[in-house]
Write a protein that holds these residues in place. Structure first.
Motif, short mmCIF file in Angstrom:
data_model
loop_
_atom_site.label_atom_id
_atom_site.label_comp_id
_atom_site.label_asym_id
_atom_site.label_seq_id
_atom_site.Cartn_x
_atom_site.Cartn_y
_atom_site.Cartn_z
N ILE A 16 -47.03 -2.02 -72.53
CA ILE A 16 -47.82 -0.82 -72.20
C ILE A 16 -47.41 -0.37 -70.80
N HIS A 17 -47.07 0.90 -70.67
CA HIS A 17 -46.75 1.43 -69.34
C HIS A 17 -47.93 2.26 -68.84
N VAL A 18 -48.43 1.90 -67.67
CA VAL A 18 -49.58 2.59 -67.07
C VAL A 18 -49.05 3.58 -66.04
N ALA A 19 -49.30 4.87 -66.27
CA ALA A 19 -48.71 5.92 -65.42
C ALA A 19 -49.42 6.07 -64.09
N LYS A 20 -50.70 5.69 -64.03
CA LYS A 20 -51.47 5.78 -62.78
C LYS A 20 -52.32 4.52 -62.64
N SER A 21 -52.42 4.04 -61.41
CA SER A 21 -53.15 2.78 -61.23
C SER A 21 -54.46 2.93 -60.48
N ASP A 22 -54.68 4.05 -59.82
CA ASP A 22 -55.85 4.16 -58.94
C ASP A 22 -57.13 4.38 -59.73
N SER A 23 -58.20 3.70 -59.30
CA SER A 23 -59.56 3.88 -59.84
C SER A 23 -59.61 3.70 -61.35
N ARG A 24 -58.89 2.73 -61.88
CA ARG A 24 -58.89 2.53 -63.33
C ARG A 24 -60.01 1.60 -63.78
N LEU A 25 -60.69 0.96 -62.82
CA LEU A 25 -61.79 0.06 -63.17
C LEU A 25 -63.10 0.57 -62.58
N ALA A 26 -64.19 0.29 -63.29
CA ALA A 26 -65.52 0.67 -62.80
C ALA A 26 -65.83 -0.07 -61.50
N ASN A 27 -66.70 0.52 -60.70
CA ASN A 27 -67.14 -0.15 -59.47
C ASN A 27 -68.20 -1.20 -59.75
N ASN A 28 -69.00 -0.96 -60.77
CA ASN A 28 -70.15 -1.81 -61.05
C ASN A 28 -70.18 -2.26 -62.51
N ASN A 29 -71.09 -3.20 -62.77
CA ASN A 29 -71.35 -3.67 -64.14
C ASN A 29 -70.12 -4.31 -64.80
N LEU A 30 -69.35 -5.03 -63.99
CA LEU A 30 -68.24 -5.83 -64.51
C LEU A 30 -68.59 -7.31 -64.36
#
Length: 499
Positions: free
Chosen positions: A207-221
């Protein structure tokens, strides 16, 4: 004898004003005269008291005119014994090879890429994939040709995360030409989203990810995922040896010069002013230059911006002049050593002079390091930004003039290291104060200083939990308003002392 003589004296004194058998009229006249004389005496002494009070400032004015105590200027906020904590929980299992790979093109400037790479480490863990060393952004405003190993200690990155995920320098030869799933993962996504993305492994190995910034939630992980993000950013993504070495040397030189120093992230650079549409204090020619730049930068979506509204809303970086007024109001003396963590200031020496007139002891990396030391970093904006990052994290006080990626990431790192003092200007509130100065409703002085200090009592990096979304905003838009995990990793990566 004494009492007798005193009685005789009072009687003789009274007899001077009243006859032995006074009439009612005489008594009334005597009382009126005595009352008038009392009023005269009262007014006379009151006038003297008022004159003395006018010559002395009141207590708060007098207090504010004095030099602030050193500890109030420099000491970190009380941290209640909080400390960093990134060890995995007992349920955390070591990574194992799966035959699936994620390739990444990191986008943005240095700190946008750093936080994005940390997110991709966590995503690779969730998706049970091997992470290929990310490609760095070479097409942004800075056009930096640096590779991953130019900026980061690649071997340390791989080895320090080996229990969390498998990392390789490049794809295996047999997978270089296979079809890849090209994905723009949705911003601020949770674990459930990436569990669904595992369906892609049925058809693709890469899988190629074209953008990496802000890909995960800040909370509830999950706690282990949040702590993995901290291990990646604060420990695994160590800068390359040349950057680390020079950064430490520059910090030592600053300590030799003045002992304590402020790192000022003066984000008054051409790209920031153009992107935000902030033209306050600029000439018409400068404003037009910034407008053209914004118009011709394809990946900047917003083209028409009302500069006045931006400033009133607190979305503009403070000008060099405003920063100078702000720091003096907080009580920092003109002799304070200030390191300018920034690129080229828009307007050059003319704009900087507005800060230097209040704080002449300004230092830049170009004056702190030799030409030979900086030669290797010339034309590599991300590498010089890494030097600024090191010096900012190690400073006694960090002050950002705007809340960009570097400001947020440095603040979070300083919280993680023990809540080092970080003063975040209330730009929206300060604009109102500065505008009153323009109309002469306020003047620099003790009252002004008291007002500014009161505004920033709770903006100096003290421990607090991360802020959630703004009230009244619904849907995915609310996620954009949350405080970034990397700006404040409490409570997941910052723990209370054991009792």
């Amino acid at each position: 004898m004494v009492n007798r003589n005193s009685s005789h004296y009072r009687a003789s004194l009274t007899s001077r004003f009243l006859p032995r058998n006074p009439t009612p009229y005489a008594i009334t006249l005597y009382i009126i005269s005595l009352f008038a004389f009392s009023i005269f005496v009262f007014l006379f002494y009151t006038r003297n008291i008022l004159v003395e009070d006018e010559q002395k400032p009141n207590f708060s004015e007098d207090f504010m005119s004095e030099q602030m105590p050193e500890e109030q200027l420099w000491d970190p906020p009380f941290s209640f014994g909080l400390h960093s904590c990134v060890k995995p929980t007992s349920k955390y299992k070591a990574a194992h090879e799966s035959g699936h790979y994620i390739t990444v093109r990191s986008n943005g400037g240095l700190n946008q890429m750093r936080t994005g790479i940390s997110d991709m480490v966590a995503v690779a863990r969730i998706m049970n994939a091997t992470l290929v060393i990310p490609q760095l952004d070479k097409r942004s405003f800075w056009k930096d040709s640096s590779t991953f190993s130019d900026i980061f200690d690649e071997l340390h990155f791989i080895e320090s995360l080996e229990r969390d995920i498998r990392i390789v320098k490049e794809l295996p030869k047999n997978l270089e030409t296979v079809a890849r799933a090209r994905k723009h993962f949705t911003s601020w996504s949770g674990v459930g989203y990436y569990e669904e993305m595992k369906q892609l492994w049925k058809e693709y190995q890469v899988i190629h990810v074209a953008k990496s910034d802000s890909r995960l939630a800040n909370n509830n992980l999950p706690l282990d995922i949040q702590r993995l993000r901290c291990r990646a950013l604060y420990h695994a993504l160590r800068f390359s040896p040349p950057i680390e070495s020079l950064g430490k040397k520059l910090v030592e030189r600053l300590r030799t010069r003045g002992g304590r120093y402020i790192a000022l992230h003066l984000r008054y650079e051409k790209d920031m002013l153009s992107f935000t549409g902030c033209t306050y204090g600029l000439t018409d020619a400068e404003s037009e230059e910034l407008r053209i730049m914004r118009e011709t930068t394809n990946h900047w979506k917003v083209k028409e911006i009302n500069s006045t509204e931006q400033r009133i809303g607190g979305f503009c970086p403070l000008t060099p002049r405003e920063v100078g007024i702000f720091l003096r109001a907080l009580g920092y003396p003109p002799s304070t050593l200030i390191y300018i963590a920034a690129g080229e200031i828009y307007g050059g020496d003319t704009r900087l002079s507005e800060l230097m007139s209040r704080f002449p002891n300004l230092v830049f990396k170009e004056t702190l390091a030799t030409k030979e030391e900086l030669e290797a970093f010339t034309s590599h904006a991300s590498q010089t930004a890494a030097l600024d990052y090191i010096i900012s994290v190690e400073s006694d006080v960090f002050v950002p003039s705007h809340s960009g990626n570097m400001a947020r990431t440095v603040e979070g790192h300083r919280r993680y290291l023990g809540h080092r003092k970080t003063i975040t200007p209330d730009r929206k509130g300060l604009v109102k104060v500065f505008d009153k100065m323009e109309t002469e409703q306020l003047k620099e002085g003790s009252s002004f200083s008291l007002l500014v200090r009161q505004m920033h009592v709770n903006r100096q990096g003290a421990p607090r939990e991360r802020r959630g979304p703004m009230l009244g905003i619904k849907g995915r838009s609310r996620l954009r308003t949350e405080e970034s995990f990397y700006e404040n990793p409490y409570p997941e990566c910052i723990c209370h002392p054991k009792r």
